[in-house]
Design a protein around this motif. Structure first.
Motif, PDB file in Angstrom:
ATOM      1  N   THR A 416       0.764  -1.300  -0.470  1.00 48.58           N
ATOM      2  CA  THR A 416       0.106   0.246  -0.126  1.00 48.58           C
ATOM      3  C   THR A 416       0.951   0.929   0.100  1.00 48.58           C
ATOM      4  O   THR A 416       2.020   1.201   0.834  1.00 48.58           O
ATOM      5  N   GLN A 417       0.690   2.247  -0.069  1.00 46.75           N
ATOM      6  CA  GLN A 417       0.982   3.611  -0.288  1.00 46.75           C
ATOM      7  C   GLN A 417       0.454   4.921   0.771  1.00 46.75           C
ATOM      8  O   GLN A 417      -0.302   4.629   0.280  1.00 46.75           O
ATOM      9  N   VAL A 418       1.069   5.887   0.894  1.00 50.12           N
ATOM     10  CA  VAL A 418       0.375   7.185   1.334  1.00 50.12           C
ATOM     11  C   VAL A 418       1.796   8.533   0.590  1.00 50.12           C
ATOM     12  O   VAL A 418       2.006   8.350  -0.425  1.00 50.12           O
ATOM     13  N   ASP A 419       0.874   9.675   0.779  1.00 47.13           N
ATOM     14  CA  ASP A 419       1.054  10.142   0.127  1.00 47.13           C
ATOM     15  C   ASP A 419       1.907  10.812   0.553  1.00 47.13           C
ATOM     16  O   ASP A 419       2.046  11.065   1.599  1.00 47.13           O
ATOM     17  N   LYS A 420       3.257  11.462  -0.184  1.00 41.24           N
ATOM     18  CA  LYS A 420       4.131  12.249   0.135  1.00 41.24           C
ATOM     19  C   LYS A 420       3.359  13.737   1.031  1.00 41.24           C
ATOM     20  O   LYS A 420       2.952  13.833   1.204  1.00 41.24           O
ATOM     21  N   TRP A 421       4.968  13.802   1.849  1.00 39.50           N
ATOM     22  CA  TRP A 421       5.044  14.652   3.173  1.00 39.50           C
ATOM     23  C   TRP A 421       4.630  16.154   2.077  1.00 39.50           C
ATOM     24  O   TRP A 421       5.437  16.282   1.846  1.00 39.50           O
ATOM     25  N   ASN A 422       3.476  16.978   2.574  1.00 40.75           N
ATOM     26  CA  ASN A 422       3.761  18.065   2.441  1.00 40.75           C
ATOM     27  C   ASN A 422       4.255  19.252   3.129  1.00 40.75           C
ATOM     28  O   ASN A 422       3.001  19.441   4.024  1.00 40.75           O
ATOM     29  N   ASN A 423       4.831  20.030   3.555  1.00 40.57           N
ATOM     30  CA  ASN A 423       4.940  20.823   4.038  1.00 40.57           C
ATOM     31  C   ASN A 423       4.179  22.478   4.671  1.00 40.57           C
ATOM     32  O   ASN A 423       3.660  22.971   5.604  1.00 40.57           O
ATOM     33  N   HIS A 424       3.369  22.371   3.251  1.00 42.53           N
ATOM     34  CA  HIS A 424       2.632  23.752   3.384  1.00 42.53           C
ATOM     35  C   HIS A 424       1.810  22.989   4.220  1.00 42.53           C
ATOM     36  O   HIS A 424       0.808  24.251   4.434  1.00 42.53           O
ATOM     37  N   PHE A 425       1.091  21.753   3.933  1.00 44.18           N
ATOM     38  CA  PHE A 425      -0.291  21.770   3.992  1.00 44.18           C
ATOM     39  C   PHE A 425      -0.546  21.190   5.216  1.00 44.18           C
ATOM     40  O   PHE A 425      -1.040  20.863   6.285  1.00 44.18           O
ATOM     41  N   GLY A 426       0.533  20.398   4.896  1.00 46.10           N
ATOM     42  CA  GLY A 426       1.208  19.817   7.419  1.00 46.10           C
ATOM     43  C   GLY A 426      -0.150  18.845   7.270  1.00 46.10           C
ATOM     44  O   GLY A 426      -0.548  17.899   6.029  1.00 46.10           O
ATOM     45  N   VAL A 427      -0.453  18.489   8.037  1.00 47.06           N
ATOM     46  CA  VAL A 427      -1.788  17.924   8.901  1.00 47.06           C
ATOM     47  C   VAL A 427      -2.745  17.823   7.836  1.00 47.06           C
ATOM     48  O   VAL A 427      -4.151  16.656   8.153  1.00 47.06           O
ATOM     49  N   GLN A 428      -2.707  18.666   7.691  1.00 51.35           N
ATOM     50  CA  GLN A 428      -4.658  18.908   7.179  1.00 51.35           C
ATOM     51  C   GLN A 428      -4.625  18.651   5.353  1.00 51.35           C
ATOM     52  O   GLN A 428      -5.686  18.016   4.679  1.00 51.35           O
ATOM     53  N   GLY A 429      -3.054  17.958   5.012  1.00 53.84           N
ATOM     54  CA  GLY A 429      -3.830  17.690   3.871  1.00 53.84           C
ATOM     55  C   GLY A 429      -3.333  15.531   3.888  1.00 53.84           C
ATOM     56  O   GLY A 429      -3.315  14.925   3.254  1.00 53.84           O
ATOM     57  N   ARG A 430      -3.421  15.033   5.361  1.00 51.79           N
ATOM     58  CA  ARG A 430      -3.520  14.028   5.156  1.00 51.79           C
ATOM     59  C   ARG A 430      -4.958  13.070   5.298  1.00 51.79           C
ATOM     60  O   ARG A 430      -5.209  12.232   6.048  1.00 51.79           O
ATOM     61  N   TRP A 431      -6.270  13.959   4.185  1.00 53.41           N
ATOM     62  CA  TRP A 431      -7.227  13.512   4.590  1.00 53.41           C
ATOM     63  C   TRP A 431      -7.103  11.523   3.943  1.00 53.41           C
ATOM     64  O   TRP A 431      -8.161  10.425   4.276  1.00 53.41           O
ATOM     65  N   ARG A 432      -6.302  11.216   3.231  1.00 51.25           N
ATOM     66  CA  ARG A 432      -6.470   9.869   2.564  1.00 51.25           C
ATOM     67  C   ARG A 432      -5.717   8.182   3.536  1.00 51.25           C
ATOM     68  O   ARG A 432      -5.714   7.796   3.005  1.00 51.25           O
ATOM     69  N   ASP A 433      -4.831   9.104   4.394  1.00 50.72           N
ATOM     70  CA  ASP A 433      -4.348   8.262   5.194  1.00 50.72           C
ATOM     71  C   ASP A 433      -5.198   7.641   6.911  1.00 50.72           C
ATOM     72  O   ASP A 433      -4.831   5.816   6.362  1.00 50.72           O
ATOM     73  N   ARG A 434      -6.547   8.022   7.053  1.00 50.63           N
ATOM     74  CA  ARG A 434      -7.108   7.206   7.308  1.00 50.63           C
ATOM     75  C   ARG A 434      -7.669   5.313   6.439  1.00 50.63           C
ATOM     76  O   ARG A 434      -7.411   4.998   7.150  1.00 50.63           O
ATOM     77  N   GLU A 435      -7.579   5.777   5.386  1.00 55.22           N
ATOM     78  CA  GLU A 435      -8.259   4.697   5.051  1.00 55.22           C
ATOM     79  C   GLU A 435      -7.224   3.812   4.586  1.00 55.22           C
ATOM     80  O   GLU A 435      -7.425   2.418   4.435  1.00 55.22           O
ATOM     81  N   VAL A 436      -6.143   4.083   4.651  1.00 56.28           N
ATOM     82  CA  VAL A 436      -4.653   3.121   3.991  1.00 56.28           C
ATOM     83  C   VAL A 436      -4.769   2.402   5.451  1.00 56.28           C
ATOM     84  O   VAL A 436      -4.537   1.592   5.061  1.00 56.28           O
ATOM     85  N   VAL A 437      -5.118   3.015   6.656  1.00 56.66           N
ATOM     86  CA  VAL A 437      -4.758   2.739   8.070  1.00 56.66           C
ATOM     87  C   VAL A 437      -6.184   1.240   7.940  1.00 56.66           C
ATOM     88  O   VAL A 437      -5.854   0.136   8.743  1.00 56.66           O
ATOM     89  N   GLU A 438      -7.449   1.745   7.760  1.00 59.54           N
ATOM     90  CA  GLU A 438      -8.107   0.717   7.395  1.00 59.54           C
ATOM     91  C   GLU A 438      -7.885  -0.147   7.576  1.00 59.54           C
ATOM     92  O   GLU A 438      -8.170  -1.411   7.573  1.00 59.54           O
ATOM     93  N   GLU A 439      -7.072   0.256   5.813  1.00 58.81           N
ATOM     94  CA  GLU A 439      -7.299  -1.659   5.095  1.00 58.81           C
ATOM     95  C   GLU A 439      -6.199  -2.433   6.001  1.00 58.81           C
ATOM     96  O   GLU A 439      -6.040  -3.517   5.393  1.00 58.81           O
ATOM     97  N   ILE A 440      -4.953  -1.356   6.567  1.00 57.75           N
ATOM     98  CA  ILE A 440      -4.088  -2.677   6.983  1.00 57.75           C
ATOM     99  C   ILE A 440      -4.566  -3.096   8.113  1.00 57.75           C
ATOM    100  O   ILE A 440      -4.167  -4.012   8.787  1.00 57.75           O
ATOM    101  N   TRP A 441      -5.625  -2.301   9.600  1.00 59.70           N
ATOM    102  CA  TRP A 441      -6.566  -3.313  10.579  1.00 59.70           C
ATOM    103  C   TRP A 441      -6.794  -4.221  10.178  1.00 59.70           C
ATOM    104  O   TRP A 441      -7.784  -5.471  10.569  1.00 59.70           O
ATOM    105  N   LEU A 442      -7.285  -4.538   8.518  1.00 62.30           N
ATOM    106  CA  LEU A 442      -9.321  -5.008   8.165  1.00 62.30           C
ATOM    107  C   LEU A 442      -7.632  -6.169   7.690  1.00 62.30           C
ATOM    108  O   LEU A 442      -7.989  -7.125   8.148  1.00 62.30           O
ATOM    109  N   ALA A 443      -6.899  -6.165   7.313  1.00 63.87           N
ATOM    110  CA  ALA A 443      -5.564  -7.180   6.540  1.00 63.87           C
ATOM    111  C   ALA A 443      -5.378  -8.253   7.681  1.00 63.87           C
ATOM    112  O   ALA A 443      -4.979  -9.397   7.734  1.00 63.87           O
ATOM    113  N   ILE A 444      -4.775  -6.695   9.188  1.00 60.52           N
ATOM    114  CA  ILE A 444      -4.247  -7.761  10.126  1.00 60.52           C
ATOM    115  C   ILE A 444      -5.178  -8.562  10.460  1.00 60.52           C
ATOM    116  O   ILE A 444      -5.011  -9.761  11.240  1.00 60.52           O
ATOM    117  N   GLU A 445      -6.588  -8.253  10.889  1.00 53.61           N
ATOM    118  CA  GLU A 445      -7.658  -8.755  11.466  1.00 53.61           C
ATOM    119  C   GLU A 445      -7.689 -10.013  11.019  1.00 53.61           C
ATOM    120  O   GLU A 445      -8.310 -11.028  11.525  1.00 53.61           O
TER     121      GLU A 445
END
Length: 462
Positions: A416-445
């Motif tokens: 899986t992949q995550v967006d590259k960190w952007n210092n301009h947007f900071g944490v405000q631009g990380r809206w797609r991270d949660r979907e990646v994390v949910e997919e990882i937890w689903l695979a672990i479960e």
């Protein structure tokens, strides 16, 4: 050009993208006739056999037509593509449940037959981004034959220009006169390239990507540095623990011992980096192993914010919540299919140096960067053997190629992949991270459930 246009008109994937751009979505029908009446339209693709497009002209495609979307070596049919676009705004669990219901309807009475393919999150995101026009390229979509020929011709032309075989400029051997005139087309004089510049061109070499530059050809193993540093770090931790036991921070020392399930009088927690084995009446705590590589996107400093909050923060950033010096972390997660009442407590470590033999049966996931030296001290040092027993997880930057070593380790590694960190947007631009994390937890479960984890007990010894 006409041939390329005809190919585009006959391509269902491109027609779907054009219809979305024109705000004229296709209509599922039971007829192959492009001029069929509205009575042939059906509300669900479970009973439809064709997809009717009205833009740029009327044309019907069978829903079982293979498309150019080839995520894992096998073309995805038009029905699965259209279904993924219909469910573009739903969460991953809802998408999976909808696909299961649709497959039941397709195989039931009155169904059109066949089966929709359940695309993983990264594939579905890449497809929807391309269909909606937000991206002009997709790593999973094969180009049209005309596009391939044009790209090859352009590449060949660029290579000719770069080598001096085209463009009116030819390389000059070393030592030739610096400025001379040659006859060009029509007898007009054309100045040849400077010999020194030609020498520079001949000395240029193609640069690699991030993976080849950072890793090189021969992997370097740095585990001996960690072992040498551990002796110094252990003394420092012992000194801090002794100060806590003498009255400096008694509350912190006792709470740490209680969290680890250790006696409160223990003054050297560094000697026991993992809790002792639980009694047979209690469920053991699953273990997640991180990569100790400095090139890993996830390390001890940022893994808690990623797996608990669904937020990726660079490991060396001041925003990272944990410390790089921590050698053990705990997180809790509710896994409904295993225990819907009690959250499960996970142990996170980046080295198995102090593992007991029974700890390996509790390892449920291994994060990797694709470097095989990470597994040198594991119970299964061979990556194929390791990922037959434990779920592997590779996380890279979105848009970059997965290392060939990871691809060669088989389906036991989740990629899986995550967006590259952007210092301009900071944490405000990380809206797609949660979907990646949910997919990882689903695979672990799913992996834990398959290996025998229950609400009251862990898996059998492996």
């Amino acid at each position: 050009m006409a041939n390329v246009t005809d190919q585009a008109s006959a391509d269902p994937l491109l027609r779907l993208r054009q219809s979305i751009a024109a705000n004229s979505p296709p209509v599922p029908t039971k007829s192959a006739d492009a001029d069929a009446s509205a009575s042939d339209a059906v509300p669900s693709i479970a009973t439809a056999t064709h997809l009717l497009f009205s833009k740029p002209d009327r044309k019907a495609f069978p829903l079982d037509t293979p498309t150019r979307f080839v995520p894992s070596g096998e073309p995805v049919d038009l029905r699965s593509i259209y279904f993924a676009w219909q469910k573009k705004d739903v969460a991953i669990p809802d998408y999976i449940a909808s696909a299961q219901r649709l497959n039941e309807e397709l195989g039931g009475s009155g169904g059109a037959g066949g089966k929709v393919r359940n695309l993983v999150f990264v594939e579905r995101l890449d497809l929807i981004t391309w269909l909606e026009g937000a991206s002009e390229e997709s790593e999973y979509i094969k180009p049209l034959a005309g596009d391939s020929a044009a790209a090859a011709a352009a590449a060949g032309s660029s290579a000719d220009v770069a080598s001096g075989a085209a463009g009116g400029i030819a390389p000059v051997p070393s030592g030739a006169p610096g400025a001379s005139l040659a006859a060009g087309p029509g007898g007009r004089p054309v100045k040849t390239i400077d010999p020194r510049l030609a020498e520079i061109y001949r000395g240029e070499r193609r640069m690699g990507d991030r993976n080849t530059i950072l890793r090189g050809i021969k992997p370097t193993e740095f585990s001996h540095v960690r072992k040498a540093a551990e002796s110094f770090l252990a003394r420092a931790r012992s000194a801090r623990a002794g100060a806590g036991a003498s009255g400096t921070h008694p509350a912190i020392a006792s709470s740490t011992a209680a969290a680890l399930g250790l006696p409160g009088s223990l003054s050297q927690p560094s000697l026991v980096s993992l809790p002792s084995k639980r009694g047979s009446g209690r469920r053991p705590e699953p273990i997640i192993l991180l990569s100790p590589s400095a090139s890993s996107l996830l390390r001890m400093s940022n893994i808690k914010s990623f797996l608990e909050s669904g937020l990726y923060i660079p490991a060396d950033s001041a925003l990272a919540g944990s410390s790089n010096t921590a050698n053990i972390l705990h997180i809790s997660r509710l896994l409904p299919s295993i225990d819907a009442q009690r959250p499960m407590r996970f142990i996170l470590v980046d080295t198995p140096e102090q593992f007991k033999p029974d700890y390996w049966s509790r390892v449920v996931a291994v994060f990797t960067t694709g470097q095989a030296w990470q597994f040198k001290s594991y119970k299964w040092p061979s990556p194929p053997d390791l990922f037959r027993n434990v779920l592997g997880i590779y996380i890279g930057w979105r848009g970059e190629d997965v290392p060939s070593s990871v691809k060669g380790w088989g389906r036991g590694v989740m990629k899986t992949q995550v967006d590259k960190w952007n210092n301009h947007f900071g944490v405000q631009g990380r809206w797609r991270d949660r979907e990646v994390v949910e997919e990882i937890w689903l695979a672990i479960e799913e992996s834990m459930r398959a290996k025998g984890w229950t609400r009251d007990a862990g898996p059998a010894m492996r």
